[in-house]
Design a protein around this motif. Structure first.
Motif, short mmCIF file in Angstrom:
data_model
loop_
_atom_site.label_atom_id
_atom_site.label_comp_id
_atom_site.label_asym_id
_atom_site.label_seq_id
_atom_site.Cartn_x
_atom_site.Cartn_y
_atom_site.Cartn_z
N VAL A 1 0.87 -1.18 0.00
CA VAL A 1 0.00 0.00 0.00
C VAL A 1 0.90 1.23 0.00
CG1 VAL A 1 -1.74 1.33 1.25
CG2 VAL A 1 -1.89 -1.17 1.19
N SER A 2 0.71 2.11 -0.96
CA SER A 2 1.47 3.35 -1.03
C SER A 2 0.57 4.50 -0.61
CB SER A 2 1.99 3.59 -2.45
OG SER A 2 2.90 2.58 -2.84
N VAL A 3 1.12 5.37 0.22
CA VAL A 3 0.34 6.47 0.79
C VAL A 3 1.06 7.79 0.55
CG1 VAL A 3 -0.64 7.44 2.91
CG2 VAL A 3 -0.57 4.95 2.59
N GLY A 4 0.39 8.73 -0.03
CA GLY A 4 0.96 10.05 -0.25
C GLY A 4 0.87 10.89 1.01
N VAL A 5 2.04 11.25 1.58
CA VAL A 5 2.05 12.10 2.78
C VAL A 5 2.43 13.52 2.38
CG1 VAL A 5 2.62 10.16 4.28
CG2 VAL A 5 4.47 11.52 3.29
N ARG A 6 2.21 14.45 3.29
CA ARG A 6 2.42 15.86 2.97
C ARG A 6 3.86 16.31 3.13
NH1 ARG A 6 -2.64 15.05 4.16
NH2 ARG A 6 -4.23 16.22 3.06
N PRO B 1 -4.58 11.04 3.77
CA PRO B 1 -3.42 11.11 2.87
C PRO B 1 -3.73 11.95 1.63
CG PRO B 1 -4.58 9.05 2.55
CD PRO B 1 -5.27 9.74 3.70
N ARG B 2 -2.69 12.37 0.94
CA ARG B 2 -2.88 13.05 -0.34
C ARG B 2 -3.50 12.10 -1.34
NH1 ARG B 2 1.30 14.18 -3.18
NH2 ARG B 2 2.76 12.78 -2.13
N TRP B 3 -3.08 10.84 -1.28
CA TRP B 3 -3.64 9.77 -2.11
C TRP B 3 -3.21 8.45 -1.50
CZ3 TRP B 3 0.38 6.82 -3.84
CH2 TRP B 3 1.63 7.45 -4.03
N SER B 4 -3.85 7.38 -1.92
CA SER B 4 -3.51 6.05 -1.44
C SER B 4 -3.87 5.04 -2.52
CB SER B 4 -4.27 5.73 -0.15
OG SER B 4 -3.98 4.41 0.29
N CYS B 5 -3.00 4.05 -2.73
CA CYS B 5 -3.29 3.00 -3.70
C CYS B 5 -2.51 1.74 -3.34
CB CYS B 5 -2.97 3.45 -5.13
SG CYS B 5 -1.30 4.08 -5.33
#
Length: 322
Positions: A15-20, A32-36
């Motif tokens: 799982v990849s998570v976009g942090v700030r 999160p900014r995004w997650s996939c």
């Protein structure tokens, strides 16, 4: 069995998570900014890249009988990578990657479930029969397979990733057996060219040493003294640099295996890696051979060649020739 490439190592559900920002500030909950999610791991990414480029790939890995394993199996099926080299275990490996807005990443791989598995040597040797390249990743369960792999007389390639010692105790079996060794520059104790020279002195089987340089591209040396440096290109916005080294390594192997031209192979590999990091899930964003050829023509990287064996010692006059 037709000739092909065997890839041995971990395939994980990530799982990849976009942090700030880094460091991540504590909060009891944060959007999160995004997650996939995607099926990755070094062997999974390498195998998928090679397969998309048109190679015959045999994957030797371990997949659990759990929920994550069902997802991994389904994705390997879609990628046409399911085969007899996949061994069942109780649990699957998994991981989480935090990704900053500039593409920098922080990974949390959980490989313990597959590290405990003893991969059957007989199955490995059956899968290796007739292959002309063995990609032996440095996953823990692969370590015991390296000596029998070396006895087969087939070229071995490995990416040891983060390394800082020529005599690294864990990675030594791979370093002693491999003809092609890639690594990251991040922890090297010396300039890449000096690392190459040390590798060739220490490991007589080694013929090619590649070093990923992150935002500066990549460098490569061959035992006969050739030194190649290729500058980075980013055909798309940099989104997630996860797996950039795997992409560089896999693409180099594909081109080198088909052309025996290390300069061309590294140039194409840098272009592919630079394009893949423009995706939130780089492992799923692989190009075909034809697509990659067109991309390289549109975004040619800077290539400089020289000789590592004529380079002054680190820190000496003229040492920084690239």
């Amino acid at each position: 069995m037709t000739r092909g490439i065997l890839v041995a190592g971990a395939v994980s559900f990530y799982v990849s998570v976009g942090v700030r920002e880094f460091p991540v500030r504590y909060a009891s909950t944060s959007s999160p900014r995004w997650s996939c999610a995607a099926v990755s791991g070094a062997a999974g990414h390498i195998a998928r890249t090679l397969k998309t480029l048109g190679d015959d790939v045999r994957l030797c890995t371990v997949v659990g009988r759990d929920l994550l394993g069902a997802g991994i199996t389904a994705e390997l099926g879609r990628a046409d990578l399911l085969g007899p080299g996949i061994v069942e275990s109780v649990e699957s490996s998994s991981g989480v990657t935090l990704v900053a807005p500039d593409g920098r990443r922080m990974g949390f791989p959980h490989l313990a479930p597959v590290d405990r598995v003893a991969y059957p040597p007989g199955l490995f040797e059956a899968q290796a029969r007739g292959a002309d390249l063995l990609v032996m990743t440095n996953a823990k369960f692969v370590r015991d397979l390296v000596p029998p792999a070396a006895r087969l007389g087939v070229p071995i390639a490995v990416d040891v990733h983060l390394i800082d010692d020529l005599d690294d105790e864990y990675d030594r079996p791979w370093l002693e057996a491999a003809r092609i060794v890639f690594c990251s520059h991040e922890r090297l104790p010396c300039p890449p060219e000096d690392w190459m020279a040390g590798m060739f002195r220490r490991y007589p089987r080694c013929q090619v040493v590649g070093v990923g340089l992150g935002g500066r591209g990549a460098a490569l040396g061959t035992r006969d003294g050739l030194l190649v440096r290729v500058g980075a290109v980013t055909p798309r916005e940099v989104v997630n640099t996860t797996g950039a080294g795997d992409a560089l390594f896999a693409t180099f192997l594909h081109v080198w295996r088909n052309t025996a031209d290390p300069v061309r192979a590294l140039r194409t590999a840098v272009v592919h890696a630079g394009w893949k990091i423009g995706s939130r899930t780089p492992v799923t964003a692989s190009l075909t051979r034809e697509e990659l050829s067109r991309l390289e023509a549109a975004h040619p990287p800077r290539v400089v060649t020289g000789r590592w064996d004529l380079r002054p010692p680190a820190g000496g006059p003229g040492a920084e020739t690239f």
